[in-house]
Design an enzyme around this catalytic site. Structure first.
Site, mmCIF file in Angstrom:
data_model
loop_
_atom_site.group_PDB
_atom_site.id
_atom_site.type_symbol
_atom_site.label_atom_id
_atom_site.label_comp_id
_atom_site.label_asym_id
_atom_site.label_seq_id
_atom_site.Cartn_x
_atom_site.Cartn_y
_atom_site.Cartn_z
ATOM 1 N N LYS A 144 16.820 89.624 57.238
ATOM 2 C CA LYS A 144 18.231 90.009 57.366
ATOM 3 C C LYS A 144 18.880 88.983 58.285
ATOM 4 O O LYS A 144 18.197 88.341 59.081
ATOM 5 C CB LYS A 144 18.318 91.404 58.007
ATOM 6 C CG LYS A 144 19.622 92.105 57.791
ATOM 7 C CD LYS A 144 19.616 92.968 56.553
ATOM 8 C CE LYS A 144 20.935 93.669 56.369
ATOM 9 N NZ LYS A 144 20.946 94.554 55.219
ATOM 10 N N GLY B 6 33.395 104.377 50.583
ATOM 11 C CA GLY B 6 33.682 102.948 50.394
ATOM 12 C C GLY B 6 33.071 102.515 49.074
ATOM 13 O O GLY B 6 33.083 103.256 48.092
ATOM 14 N N VAL C 115 29.967 102.077 48.013
ATOM 15 C CA VAL C 115 28.857 102.883 47.471
ATOM 16 C C VAL C 115 29.291 104.335 47.251
ATOM 17 O O VAL C 115 29.100 104.904 46.173
ATOM 18 C CB VAL C 115 27.637 102.841 48.430
ATOM 19 C CG1 VAL C 115 26.540 103.784 47.942
ATOM 20 C CG2 VAL C 115 27.099 101.422 48.547
#
Ligand code: NAD
Length: 351
Positions: free
Chosen positions: A75, A177, A179
């Site tokens: 990440k 949002g 998702v």
């Protein structure tokens, strides 16, 4: 507190000219190149950013292993306010740092970054996915993230009520949002009743416009106080605090947000109270499945078929949890660790 948990490599990146300050964390490459998105966020300081990237990259290792991908976990975080600090030159400088890792880390979108941002980074690096469709990429990964969460929720519904459908159930979505909104579409189509909240009134308005029967509540407290069959956290992490775990009366928790458990042990409280928790990284892997597919030349059909497998994976985790008398989150960790160790060992075979 910053916790290194066997991370393989952590790289601090700085480019004075563009103002880039970023950290890339590679937790594991046991299953293949580390894959995980880039979060662009106004962290208070480097310590906070480091703690976040270490935790998120470790989570990606488990998510990618469980999704059956040949990818390890990584990440990245870019420190800054995306609304103010994002620019072509900064994203391209970031792309050059990704390229410098020679493919050990492949990046994609996360909170604060979008497909056009990946197009910029990809002009400097081959190891970028989640690009726009116009650039040949997989586009917005929330499509299959929401689809995967829905599959996980169906598996949970089957476990609790005997049938893999949310028809007639009241599902509370925290955060509509990218998702949460798409999840609302899938649930509405399945015949669920929607209760939603979001800090952004424009986000709730969009869902109501698409599904006028939706109930909108003021905030998370009101959402949790309403009568819910399923709670779907789809905003930021840590939705399941001690207080929520102790008081929630939904039978199922299944949502798209990463890192839902605010600390280890919460999964046990939920299990003891008869709340079935579908582990976050298992059900929200549709997005990473989508962007991983782009690396083979994107096919939505193939990626969707693979994300549909989240139904069976979630089901298997519930079975394992019952067999071993552990919460599903523990069963999921064990399953991911077994794959990492078994498949990871294959890399020792000389070719
Ligand atoms: P998003 O920013 O598009 O949506 C998040 C929504 O939550 C926003 O509408 C925001 O206003 C709302 N929100 C923020 N704080 C809130 C609060 N306290 N109460 C209610 N609403 C709140 O992000 P997204 O892409 O939809 O991602 C949502 C979650 O899913 C994140 O945790 C993300 O890490 C995770 N996730 C996303 C993907 C993906 O493909 N987009 C993949 C895996 C996991």
């Amino acid at each position: 507190m910053t916790v290194f948990q066997g991370h393989e490599q952590v790289v601090f990146c700085a480019d004075k000219a563009s103002g880039l300050r970023a950290i890339i964390a590679i937790h594991s490459t046991a299953l293949g190149p580390a894959l995980g998105g880039t979060r662009f966020y106004p962290y208070a300081d480097e310590d906070e950013a480091l703690a976040d990237v270490l935790e998120l990259s470790r989570g990606m290792t488990y998510k990618n292993a469980m999704a059956g991908l040949d990818h390890g976990g990584g990440k990245a975080v870019i420190i800054g306010d995306p609304a103010r600090d994002k620019s072509e030159v900064l994203l391209r400088a970031y792309g050059r740092f990704v390229q410098s890792l020679g493919g050990r880390y492949v990046t994609a979108c996360d909170v604060g970054t979008y497909s056009p941002d990946m197009d910029y980074a990809a002009r400097e690096s081959r190891f970028v996915t989640g690009r726009t469709e116009a650039a040949g990429g997989a586009g917005d990964s929330s499509i299959l993230t929401a689809f995967g969460v829905f599959q996980g929720m169906r598996a949970a519904a089957e476990r609790v009520w005997g049938r893999p459908t949310l028809r007639g159930r009241r599902v509370g979505i925290q955060g509509v949002g990218k998702v949460g909104r798409r999840l609302a579409d899938l649930l509405a189509e399945d015949g669920a009743r929607l209760v939603i909240c979001d800090v952004d009134p424009a986000a709730t308005a969009r869902v109501v416009a698409a599904h006028p029967m939706t109930t909108v509540v003021e905030g998370t407290a009101e959402l949790l106080a309403s009568e819910l069959d399923v709670y779907a956290p789809c905003a930021l992490g840590q939705a399941l605090t001690d207080e929520v775990a102790a008081t929630l009366d939904a039978r199922i928790v299944c949502g798209g947000a990463n890192n839902q458990l605010s600390h280890p042990g919460i999964e046990k409280v939920l299990a003891e109270r008869g709340v079935l928790y579908a582990p976050d990284y298992v059900v929200n892997a549709g997005g990473v499945i989508q962007v991983a597919d782009e690396l083979e030349g994107f096919s939505m059909e193939r990626a969707r078929a693979r994300a549909a497998g989240i139904f069976d994976t979630t089901r298997r985790i519930f079975e394992l949890a019952e067999r071993d008398a552990v919460p599903p989150a523990v069963a999921a960790d064990r399953m991911a660790e077994r794959r990492m160790s078994e498949v990871g060992q294959l890399r020792g075979i000389w070719l």
